[in-house]
Design an enzyme around this catalytic site. Structure first.
Site, short mmCIF file in Angstrom:
data_model
loop_
_atom_site.label_atom_id
_atom_site.label_comp_id
_atom_site.label_asym_id
_atom_site.label_seq_id
_atom_site.Cartn_x
_atom_site.Cartn_y
_atom_site.Cartn_z
N HIS A 1 0.54 -1.22 0.17
CA HIS A 1 0.08 -0.14 -0.20
C HIS A 1 1.06 1.46 -0.33
O HIS A 1 1.54 1.06 0.85
CB HIS A 1 -0.53 0.19 0.73
CG HIS A 1 -2.04 -0.64 1.59
ND1 HIS A 1 -3.39 -0.43 1.76
CD2 HIS A 1 -2.92 -1.71 0.21
CE1 HIS A 1 -4.28 -1.27 1.59
NE2 HIS A 1 -3.73 -2.29 0.89
N TYR B 1 -9.92 5.64 6.31
CA TYR B 1 -10.13 6.23 7.23
C TYR B 1 -11.15 7.25 7.30
O TYR B 1 -11.09 8.44 6.29
CB TYR B 1 -8.73 6.60 8.55
CG TYR B 1 -8.09 5.82 8.69
CD1 TYR B 1 -7.65 5.35 9.79
CD2 TYR B 1 -7.23 5.32 7.52
CE1 TYR B 1 -6.82 4.15 9.54
CE2 TYR B 1 -5.79 4.97 7.60
CZ TYR B 1 -5.55 4.02 9.46
OH TYR B 1 -5.20 2.75 9.43
N PRO C 1 -5.85 0.74 18.42
CA PRO C 1 -5.57 0.82 16.72
C PRO C 1 -5.25 1.46 16.03
O PRO C 1 -5.21 1.51 14.58
CB PRO C 1 -6.83 -0.31 16.67
CG PRO C 1 -7.40 0.20 17.70
CD PRO C 1 -7.15 1.41 18.89
N LYS D 1 -0.29 0.60 15.32
CA LYS D 1 1.42 1.03 15.88
C LYS D 1 1.53 0.01 16.93
O LYS D 1 2.49 -0.11 17.26
CB LYS D 1 0.96 2.10 16.10
CG LYS D 1 1.46 3.42 15.62
CD LYS D 1 2.99 3.11 14.56
CE LYS D 1 2.24 4.97 13.32
NZ LYS D 1 3.31 3.09 12.34
N TYR E 1 3.32 7.21 10.29
CA TYR E 1 2.51 6.14 9.82
C TYR E 1 3.19 4.21 8.39
O TYR E 1 3.14 3.79 9.55
CB TYR E 1 1.30 6.20 8.20
CG TYR E 1 0.25 5.29 8.44
CD1 TYR E 1 -0.78 5.42 9.27
CD2 TYR E 1 0.79 3.98 7.78
CE1 TYR E 1 -1.77 4.44 8.88
CE2 TYR E 1 -0.77 3.52 7.79
CZ TYR E 1 -1.24 3.74 8.16
OH TYR E 1 -3.23 2.49 8.15
#
Length: 389
Positions: free
Chosen positions: A72, A200, A292, A296, A384
């Site tokens: 990704h 998200y 979550p 991480k 990220y």
């Protein structure tokens, strides 16, 4: 019986540490409370940072990951139906890989078994002795018999409810905790993912996340009340609520079907300090929990493994204790950065019961700043894909 390192906990962090040590000729025994099948039956997320992928490569267990994992190069964020893309590859030069935590664990178990490394399953009543001395040992029960295992060092990779953290006297540790006033209702379905990247979503009905395990296995989440139970939510109700929270174009494309697992996870931030006491070292959930949001948990455990593995390697190969002496300091420096990112990202996306109209406007402005400002996008992407070790 004697070994160099006792690893308490046969989850991914304990197994990864054991495999890395084995590759350097350092003997480690893994103690696991459950069976292998039970461990592999746990449903967990699987977004892997670059650092964790590198550790899997160093451990010699990345072949299937690279063959079957999904690269990704970015993610999608939405606010009340408006969606925008964050390009990790452009911003940092690095992607993440979606590869289930269960598969990481399976690969590590297979590698451990292929070399005959010792793993003890169905171990109960583990007690850590003399960790603050030069001669620690562990006792445990297995199949009705008590065993003793002497060692040089003990790695506590046994999770938040394990024995390792509790072995450190209260007078020697300090705990920091934040609990969140909501949970995540997660549903697993044998359906194609709605998008080839994670979505998200912040909506006026609460947070939602669209994620994937593979081309025909999807994992979806919606923010829910802590008082909810999975049985309160029929499949129809779950899919309807998810559609309300994600962009309309995604809701139209969403393929639904029977859910094969539903669960509710509370959100918590937790850190204990220090992460070392004598010859006992804490790794992963034994020392810290992150929400979550941002994936991480496993990745922060992997960074602990990196610091501990290199410290032990330095001790055995160079007779230098600098790495283990500074383990807690180095691990915690990165842990708190991961905690900050997960806390901030959670605050960006969720609806809190006490949010005022002003708070909501600030949340919207924060998301707009992320959408429009490249420096903020780069900071997000760097966190990220994983900060350097």
């Amino acid at each position: 019986m004697r070994t160099q390192v006792v690893i308490i906990g046969g989850g991914p962090s304990g197994l990864l540490l054991g495999q890395l040590l084995h590759r350097r000729g350092i003997e480690a025994v893994v103690l696991e409370r459950k069976t292998r099948d039970y461990v592999l039956g746990r449903i967990r997320a699987g977004v892997l940072e670059t650092g964790l992928v590198g550790l899997m490569e160093e451990a010699g267990v990345a072949e299937r990951l690279h063959r079957e994992g999904y690269v990704h190069e970015g993610t999608q964020i939405s606010l009340n139906g408006e969606m925008f893309h964050l390009d990790f590859k452009r911003l940092t030069g690095k992607p993440v890989i979606v590869y289930g935590q269960t598969e990481v664990t399976r690969d590590l178990y297979d590698a451990r078994e292929s070399v005959g490394a010792r793993t003890e399953f169905e171990v109960d009543h583990v007690v850590i002795h003399d960790a603050d001395s030069d001669h620690p040992f562990v006792t445990y029960d297995q199949h009705g018999q008590q065993q003793r295992l002497d060692c040089d060092f003990i790695a506590g990779c046994d999770g938040f409810h394990g024995v390792s953290r509790q072995a450190i006297p209260l007078s020697m540790r300090r705990e920091y905790e934040k609990t969140y006033p909501f949970g995540w209702l997660g549903a697993l379905s044998e359906t194609p993912p709605v998008h080839d990247e994670l979505i998200y979503a912040n909506s006026d009905r609460g947070f939602a996340l669209c994620s994937m395990r593979n081309a025909n296995l999807s994992r979806y989440y919606i923010q829910c009340a802590l008082s909810d139970h999975p049985g309160d939510w029929t499949d129809k109700a779950f899919w309807q609520e998810l559609r309300r929270r994600i962009p309309a174009e995604m809701a139209e494309k969403l393929v639904t079907g029977p859910t094969i697992e539903k669960s509710i996870a509370p959100l918590r931030s937790f850190v204990t300090e220090p992460m070392r006491w004598g010859r006992l070292f804490l790794c992963g959930d034994a020392a810290h929990i992150v929400p979550p949001t941002g994936a991480k948990g496993l990745n922060t455990a992997a960074s602990d493994v990196h610091y501990l593995y290199n410290g032990l390697r330095q001790f055995y190969e160079e007779r230098d204790s600098e790495g283990i002496d500074r383990y807690s300091e180095r691990a915690l420096l990165r842990v708190w950065k991961a905690e900050r990112f997960s806390w901030w990202f959670s605050g960006l996306l969720h609806r809190y019961p006490d949010q005022s109209p002003f708070d909501l406007k600030m949340q919207q402005a924060d998301i707009a700043f992320l959408r429009d400002n490249e420096a903020q996008q780069r900071a997000f992407a760097e966190n990220y894909v994983g900060l350097p070790y």
